[in-house]
Design a protein around this motif. Structure first.
Motif, short mmCIF file in Angstrom:
data_model
loop_
_atom_site.label_atom_id
_atom_site.label_comp_id
_atom_site.label_asym_id
_atom_site.label_seq_id
_atom_site.Cartn_x
_atom_site.Cartn_y
_atom_site.Cartn_z
N GLY A 105 41.15 28.42 57.36
CA GLY A 105 41.17 28.58 55.91
C GLY A 105 40.48 29.85 55.45
O GLY A 105 39.65 30.43 56.15
N THR A 106 40.84 30.26 54.24
CA THR A 106 40.25 31.45 53.62
C THR A 106 39.84 31.15 52.20
O THR A 106 40.61 30.57 51.43
CB THR A 106 41.25 32.61 53.59
N ILE A 107 38.63 31.55 51.85
CA ILE A 107 38.21 31.60 50.45
C ILE A 107 37.91 33.06 50.15
O ILE A 107 36.91 33.62 50.61
CB ILE A 107 36.97 30.73 50.19
N THR A 108 38.81 33.71 49.42
CA THR A 108 38.62 35.11 49.04
C THR A 108 37.95 35.16 47.67
O THR A 108 38.37 34.47 46.73
CB THR A 108 39.96 35.85 48.99
N LEU A 109 36.92 35.97 47.56
CA LEU A 109 36.12 36.00 46.33
C LEU A 109 36.69 36.97 45.30
O LEU A 109 37.52 37.82 45.60
CB LEU A 109 34.67 36.37 46.67
N ASP A 110 36.19 36.83 44.08
CA ASP A 110 36.66 37.64 42.96
C ASP A 110 35.97 39.00 42.92
O ASP A 110 34.94 39.22 43.58
CB ASP A 110 36.37 36.90 41.65
N SER A 111 36.52 39.90 42.12
CA SER A 111 36.00 41.27 42.06
C SER A 111 34.61 41.35 41.44
O SER A 111 33.80 42.20 41.85
CB SER A 111 36.96 42.15 41.26
N TYR A 112 34.32 40.52 40.45
CA TYR A 112 32.98 40.55 39.86
C TYR A 112 31.92 40.22 40.91
O TYR A 112 30.88 40.89 41.02
CB TYR A 112 32.88 39.54 38.71
N THR A 113 32.17 39.17 41.69
CA THR A 113 31.21 38.79 42.73
C THR A 113 31.10 39.87 43.78
O THR A 113 30.01 40.16 44.30
CB THR A 113 31.63 37.45 43.36
N ARG A 114 32.23 40.50 44.09
CA ARG A 114 32.24 41.55 45.12
C ARG A 114 31.28 42.68 44.76
O ARG A 114 30.55 43.19 45.61
CB ARG A 114 33.65 42.11 45.29
N VAL A 115 31.27 43.10 43.48
CA VAL A 115 30.43 44.23 43.09
C VAL A 115 29.08 43.81 42.54
O VAL A 115 28.30 44.64 42.08
CB VAL A 115 31.16 45.12 42.04
#
Length: 426
Positions: free
Chosen positions: A49-59
């Motif tokens: 499985g994959t949980i890809t995070l959002d851009s706000y959390t990334r930065v």
């Protein structure tokens, strides 16, 4: 090794003759994220499985991520730091476990907050790297990224003291996504893996992104495997191949042909895992159903493909990659310091990368046979090793044409091309 965790799961599948296939999937809604994980687990394939995070959390813009969660605004990934622990535990309940490990994918040059959040809910697998999640598309100085990633590795390594072996995947083999000659991808992937190991991570995957020529890709994966065997003798490691990271074919037939080639590359080269892409890549974020279709198609192609690994050390790609790795390792006993010196001196130089910590002298091009070659090696230690063929000055139009090379190649239908003789699609 404990025999439990992401890396151990992939190893067991490979030993049983199965390729592990994985989507790049992330939704901000906990209910949709759970449904996506369930669909991935239930696909007719060997999956993780994959949980890809959002851009706000990334930065690290957690204020905006938290506001979006409070207001119910949809994001382009799952905000694992901003959802409370109980919410993420409900997403994972009854899904994540030894038979279905889940990896968190994020894109952050400063991922400590992400690693704290994922370990708090019992997850122990992630990916990235101090170079690959800094240079291509970030603004964080490389020196800061190296420090952040050293701290993050140490944080994740502590998980292994009480449970499954934590796992990190280097994104180094995907630097820039396209138009980066394979030897540099192999070198950065291996160097980031060594960085992880030196900061306490004992279960690692090294990445390689499918490029413009299947034969050259096979040479690259063989070189990567040989270098890992040489430099990571005390480490549980495997190779993950990424379906092409650049402009994807616009036709359904072209998209499936390209994904099929990625699956063939993974199996034939002895790789253990494949990150898929879908028919929707050229237009929008794919649906869960489209991801499942891609997973199942890749599994079908993998099932009919024999393993045929190449001899690694006699190729141009191996010679270049080995020279780059050795040139970095001799700079300093501390690998983080060595990486900083390597980029400062231009010993590593990613073509067309505009980050201020990248020298920016190297250039590449696609030759008439479809292989990626060096047009300029800048200050990299490849004189007398690389096959440098200076090309005409690359114009903006020429660059765009190169960027769309794979899309155009696979969207063209050629009845004589064996790519058309593929299994029925879902």
């Amino acid at each position: 090794m404990t025999g439990v965790g992401f890396g151990a799961f992939v190893r067991r599948a490979h030993d049983a003759g199965r390729l592990v296939v994985q989507p790049r999937m992330g939704m901000s809604s906990p209910e949709r994220m759970r449904a996506g994980l369930l669909a991935t687990r239930n696909a007719t394939a060997t999956t993780v499985g994959t949980i890809t995070l959002d851009s706000y959390t990334r930065v690290g813009d957690l204020e905006s991520a938290e506001l979006a969660v409070l207001e119910g605004v949809a994001l382009n990934g799952y905000p694992i730091v901003s959802h409370d622990r109980a919410t993420t535990l409900r997403v994972l309940d009854g899904i994540h476990g030894p038979g279905f490990p889940v990896q968190v994918r994020h894109g952050s040059a400063a991922p400590q907050h992400i690693f704290r959040a994922l370990t708090a809910v019992g997850l122990d697998a992630s990916e990235g790297g101090p170079v690959s999640y800094c240079l291509p598309y970030g603004r964080v100085p490389l020196r800061e990224s190296v420090a952040h990633w050293a701290a993050s590795c140490r944080l994740l390594a502590t998980v292994g003291e009480s449970g499954a072996e934590p796992h990190l995947e280097t994104f180094g083999g995907c630097v820039l996504g396209q138009l980066c000659p394979p030897s540099l991808l192999v070198a950065v992937s291996l160097l980031e893996a060594l960085f992880f190991r030196r900061h306490g991570i004992r279960s690692i995957s090294v990445s390689y992104a499918q490029q413009t020529d299947p034969g050259q890709d096979a040479e690259a994966v063989a070189a990567l495997r040989r270098l890992c065997a040489r430099h990571l003798p005390d480490t549980e490691w495997h190779v993950v191949v990424y379906a092409y990271m650049g402009l994807y074919p616009e036709t359904e037939e072209g998209a499936y042909r390209l994904l099929g080639k990625a699956a063939e590359l993974a199996v034939a080269s002895g790789s253990e895992r494949l990150i898929v892409k879908t028919v929707a890549e050229s237009r929008r974020i794919p649906t869960v159903a489209e991801n499942v279709a891609a997973l199942e198609y890749a599994a079908v192609v993998a099932g009919r493909t024999p393993r045929a690994p190449l001899e690694a050390t006699g190729t141009q790609t191996y010679a270049e990659a080995s020279a780059l790795v050795d040139a970095v390792l001799e700079l300093d006993d501390d690998l983080g310091t060595a990486l900083l010196k390597a980029f400062a001196e231009g010993r590593l130089d990613v073509p067309y990368c505009l980050h201020p910590d990248n020298a920016g002298f190297s250039r590449s091009y696609i030759d008439a046979d479809g292989r990626l070659r060096w047009a300029d090696i800048g200050k990299m230690p490849l004189n007398g090793i690389a096959d440098v063929r200076p090309a005409q000055a690359i114009t903006s139009a020429g660059l765009l044409e190169s960027l769309s090379y794979v899309r155009r190649s696979y969207d063209r239908y050629d009845p004589e091309d064996t790519r058309s003789a593929e299994p029925a699609r879902p």
